[in-house]
Write a protein that holds these residues in place. Structure first.
Motif, PDB file in Angstrom:
ATOM      1  N   ASP A 160       1.070  -1.127  -0.059  1.00  0.00           N
ATOM      2  CA  ASP A 160      -0.042  -0.003  -0.178  1.00  0.00           C
ATOM      3  C   ASP A 160       0.817   1.244   0.056  1.00  0.00           C
ATOM      4  N   VAL A 190       2.219   4.767  -0.270  1.00  0.00           N
ATOM      5  CA  VAL A 190       1.538   6.058  -0.344  1.00  0.00           C
ATOM      6  C   VAL A 190       2.031   6.778  -1.503  1.00  0.00           C
ATOM      7  N   PRO A 212       4.862   2.961   3.241  1.00  0.00           N
ATOM      8  CA  PRO A 212       5.453   2.288   4.505  1.00  0.00           C
ATOM      9  C   PRO A 212       6.661   1.356   4.051  1.00  0.00           C
ATOM     10  N   ARG A 237       8.859  -1.375   6.442  1.00  0.00           N
ATOM     11  CA  ARG A 237       8.379  -3.187   5.949  1.00  0.00           C
ATOM     12  C   ARG A 237       9.960  -3.846   5.832  1.00  0.00           C
ATOM     13  N   GLY A 240      -4.899   0.432   1.927  1.00  0.00           N
ATOM     14  CA  GLY A 240      -4.165   0.440   3.264  1.00  0.00           C
ATOM     15  C   GLY A 240      -3.765   1.942   3.521  1.00  0.00           C
ATOM     16  N   VAL A 241      -2.480   2.086   4.043  1.00  0.00           N
ATOM     17  CA  VAL A 241      -2.427   3.449   4.341  1.00  0.00           C
ATOM     18  C   VAL A 241      -2.380   4.639   3.428  1.00  0.00           C
ATOM     19  N   ALA A 242      -2.403   4.008   2.062  1.00  0.00           N
ATOM     20  CA  ALA A 242      -2.109   5.001   0.838  1.00  0.00           C
ATOM     21  C   ALA A 242      -3.432   5.398   0.801  1.00  0.00           C
ATOM     22  N   THR A 269      -5.597   6.526   3.269  1.00  0.00           N
ATOM     23  CA  THR A 269      -6.044   7.131   4.066  1.00  0.00           C
ATOM     24  C   THR A 269      -6.044   8.883   3.647  1.00  0.00           C
ATOM     25  N   THR A 280      -4.471  11.416   4.809  1.00  0.00           N
ATOM     26  CA  THR A 280      -3.242  12.057   4.697  1.00  0.00           C
ATOM     27  C   THR A 280      -2.376  11.345   3.442  1.00  0.00           C
ATOM     28  N   GLY A 281      -2.749   9.880   3.341  1.00  0.00           N
ATOM     29  CA  GLY A 281      -2.117   9.514   2.065  1.00  0.00           C
ATOM     30  C   GLY A 281      -2.455   9.817   0.713  1.00  0.00           C
TER      31      GLY A 281
END
Lengths: 284, 220
Positions: free
Chosen positions: A207, A209, A216, A220, A270-272, A274, A276-277
Motif C-alpha cells: 500500500d 503512499v 511504508p 517494512r 491500506g495507508v495509501a 487514508t 493523509t495518504g
C-alpha cells in the motif's frame, strides 16, 4: 536439480547447499561455477554499499518522505535501546538501502527493488554475529537466492500480484535461510526458517503512499529484517513449521491472489488510501 | 530450476522501480545505441503506466539518461537533466497512445540537424527487462539480453547470407535471428542475437557491404 524447497534441502544432503544452487545455475546458463560465485560477490558488494550509504548521510529524494530515517536509527543504535545496538543497526541498514533506492541510487534488487534492504541488512548482521568472512556471506547469498528462485517459480515476488508478503516477505524468507546457513544450520533448518518468515507476514498488503516506493516500504524492510532474523533463530533452536515449507509458499501465492487489487501496489488501499495518504498523492 | 538466481538477486540498478526506472533506462540506452549518433533533440512519447505514474519513479530521468548513453546502473541518472543541458541536447516528453503494447511502453524519437528522425519503440516488461518492438517503422521483437547485432538494409537477395557468413567466419554463433521488411524490395531489418559479443571488425565489414544502410552492435 531442485524446483521446490524440499528438493533444495534434499539435494544438500551430500554437498553444501550453495553448491547445489551453483550447479543448477550453471546448468541453466552455461556459466562456470567461478563466474557465478564472482558475479554474486559483486552483487553482495553493491548490497553492502547501499545498506551503509545512508547511515550517516540522508539521501536526497522528492518528496522526502523517508530521507534521514537510516541516520536517525543509526544514531539511536549507539545509545540506550530496547532491543540492543546490533538489532537497531540492522534496521538502520535496511532503512539505508530503502533510502538509496528512493533517491535513485544504486541497489541490487532482492527479489525486488522495493525490498532491497532486507537481505543486506540481515546477512550483514549474521556475518557480524558469526564472525564470517566475505566468502561465507556470498555462499549465504547464493542459498538465499536459491530459496528466492523457488518462490519466484512456484509463487510470485511481484507486489502487484501478491502484495508486500511477496516482496518483503520473500526477501525475509530468503534472508532467514541465508542467516541459518551462515550459522551452520542444517538444510532442513534453512528451508524451515524461510517458511516461518513467510508464515509470520502472510497477507501483508502492498500500500505505497502516492505510489512511491517510500512509505511504508522502508519500515517494512526494517521490520521484515527483524522477522527474518527471528525466524532464523527459531529454526536454529529446532522449531519447525507445522505446514511443510512448499505448502507455505503455495499458501502465500494463493493469499496474494485473493487480495483485492486495492491492496496490491495500486496505492488505493491500506495507508495509501487514508486522508493523509491521499493528500500526499495529490500534492505531488 | 528454470529461473536464474541473478534474476532473483538482481538486477543491479538505479532505484526506485525495476519496471519504471531500470527498464526505462535500459530501453532508452538500447534505443540510443541503435539510433545514428549526433542527434540534437530526443522526444519521449510515454504510454500506459509510464505516462500515468512514471514521474514519481524517475522514469523521465531514466529515459533521458539512457538516451544520453548512461548505463542502467549509472548513479548519474538522477542528474540527467543537468547532463542533457551540459551536452546541449534538448528533450521533450509527451503522452501518447501505443495500441496493443505492454503496460509500460515508450516511443523514443531522435532528431538530427538535417531534419531526419529515427525512432525506437519498446516496453519495460518487469524486473528491469525490456522488449524492443519497433525500429523506425520496422517491426522488431528482441530483449537485448544477449549481445545483439542489428542491421538495416535494402531488401535485396544475398544481403542476409552475407551477414550470416561474416559471423560464421568469426565463429560467432547465432542464437536467434529475425528479418523484417516494410514492403518487398524496400528497407528491411535483421536482428541477430549472438552467444558472444560481435567484434568491431564485423561491424566495420558489414558497413562496407553493398545494400546495408545501418549496422550496430548492442551489448548492455
Amino acid at each position: 536439480m531442485y524446483n521446490t524447497l524440499e528438493q533444495l534441502a534434499a539435494a544438500a544432503a551430500d554437498r553444501p547447499m550453495h553448491e547445489v544452487v551453483i550447479a543448477d545455475e550453471a546448468a541453466l546458463t552455461d556459466a562456470s561455477p567461478e563466474t557465478i560465485f564472482e558475479t554474486m560477490r559483486a552483487r553482495w558488494r553493491v548490497m553492502c554499499e547501499s545498506a551503509s550509504l545512508a547511515l550517516d548521510a540522508p539521501q536526497p529524494m522528492q518528496p522526502p518522505l523517508i530521507a534521514g530515517q537510516s541516520r536517525r536509527q543509526a544514531v539511536y543504535a549507539r545509545g540506550a535501546t530496547l532491543t540492543g545496538g546490533a538489532l537497531n543497526e540492522m534496521m538502520a541498514r535496511a532503512l539505508s538501502a530503502s533510502e538509496v533506492n528512493a533517491s535513485m541510487g544504486r541497489i541490487c534488487a532482492a527479489p525486488t527493488a522495493g525490498a532491497c534492504g532486507v537481505i543486506p541488512a540481515v546477512l550483514h548482521f549474521a556475518v557480524q554475529r558469526t564472525g564470517a568472512e566475505e566468502d561465507e556471506a556470498v555462499k549465504a547469498l547464493l542459498v538465499a537466492s536459491g530459496v528466492g528462485a523457488v518462490i519466484t517459480r512456484n509463487a510470485t515476488v511481484a507486489g502487484a500480484e501478491g502484495g508486500c508478503q511477496a516482496e518483503c516477505g520473500t526477501a525475509a524468507a530468503m534472508a532467514a535461510a541465508g542467516a541459518v546457513y551462515l550459522a551452520h544450520g542444517s538444510p532442513e533448518a534453512c528451508i524451515h526458517a524461510a517458511a516461518i518468515a513467510l508464515v509470520n507476514c502472510m497477507g501483508l498488503i502492498c500500500d505505497p503512499v502516492a505510489g512511491l516506493v517510500q512509505f511504508p516500504c522502508s519500515f517494512r524492510n526494517a521490520s521484515q529484517s527483524v522477522n527474518a532474523i527471528a525466524s532464523a533463530d527459531m529454526a536454529l533452536a529446532g522449531q519447525r513449521s507445522v505446514i511443510p515449507p512448499d505448502e507455505v509458499v503455495d499458501a502465500m501465492y494463493r493469499t496474494g491472489r485473493a487480495l483485492p487489487a486495492s491492496m496490491r501496489e495500486t496505492a488505493e488501499g491500506g495507508v495509501a488510501a487514508t486522508p493523509t495518504g491521499r493528500r500526499i498523492a495529490k500534492n505531488l | 530450476m528454470n529461473i536464474s538466481i541473478f534474476d532473483v538477486t538482481g538486477p543491479v540498478m538505479i532505484g526506485p522501480s525495476s519496471s519504471h526506472t531500470a527498464g526505462a533506462a535500459r530501453l532508452a540506452y538500447v534505443a540510443a545505441a541503435i539510433a545514428p549518433d549526433g542527434f540534437w533533440q530526443v522526444k519521449f512519447g510515454l504510454a500506459g503506466s509510464f505516462a500515468k505514474t512514471g514521474r514519481g519513479h524517475g522514469t523521465d530521468k531514466a529515459l533521458l539518461a539512457g538516451a544520453l548513453g548512461l548505463s542502467p546502473d549509472d548513479t548519474g541518472i538522477r542528474d540527467a537533466y543537468a547532463l542533457a543541458k551540459a551536452r546541449g541536447i534538448s528533450y521533450d516528453f509527451e503522452t501518447i497512445e501505443l495500441p496493443d503494447s505492454h503496460e509500460n511502453s515508450a516511443r523514443i524519437t531522435f532528431l538530427y540537424e538535417g531534419g531526419e528522425t529515427f525512432y525506437v519503440e519498446g516496453s519495460s516488461i518487469g524486473g528491469g527487462r525490456i522488449l524492443v518492438t519497433n525500429l523506425n517503422g520496422l517491426a522488431a521483437e528482441f530483449s537485448a539480453e544477449s549481445p545483439t547485432l542489428i542491421t538495416m538494409q535494402y531488401d535485396r537477395q544475398g544481403v542476409v547470407s552475407a551477414i550470416t557468413q561474416l559471423l560464421a567466419e568469426q565463429n560467432i554463433n547465432i542464437g536467434v535471428m529475425r528479418v523484417n521488411r516494410t514492403a518487398r524490395g524496400d528497407v528491411a531489418s535483421t536482428v541477430i542475437e549472438t552467444d558472444a559479443p560481435v567484434p568491431e571488425t564485423i561491424v566495420r565489414a558489414l558497413k562496407s557491404t553493398p545494400n546495408i544502410i545501418r549496422v550496430c552492435a548492442v551489448s548492455v
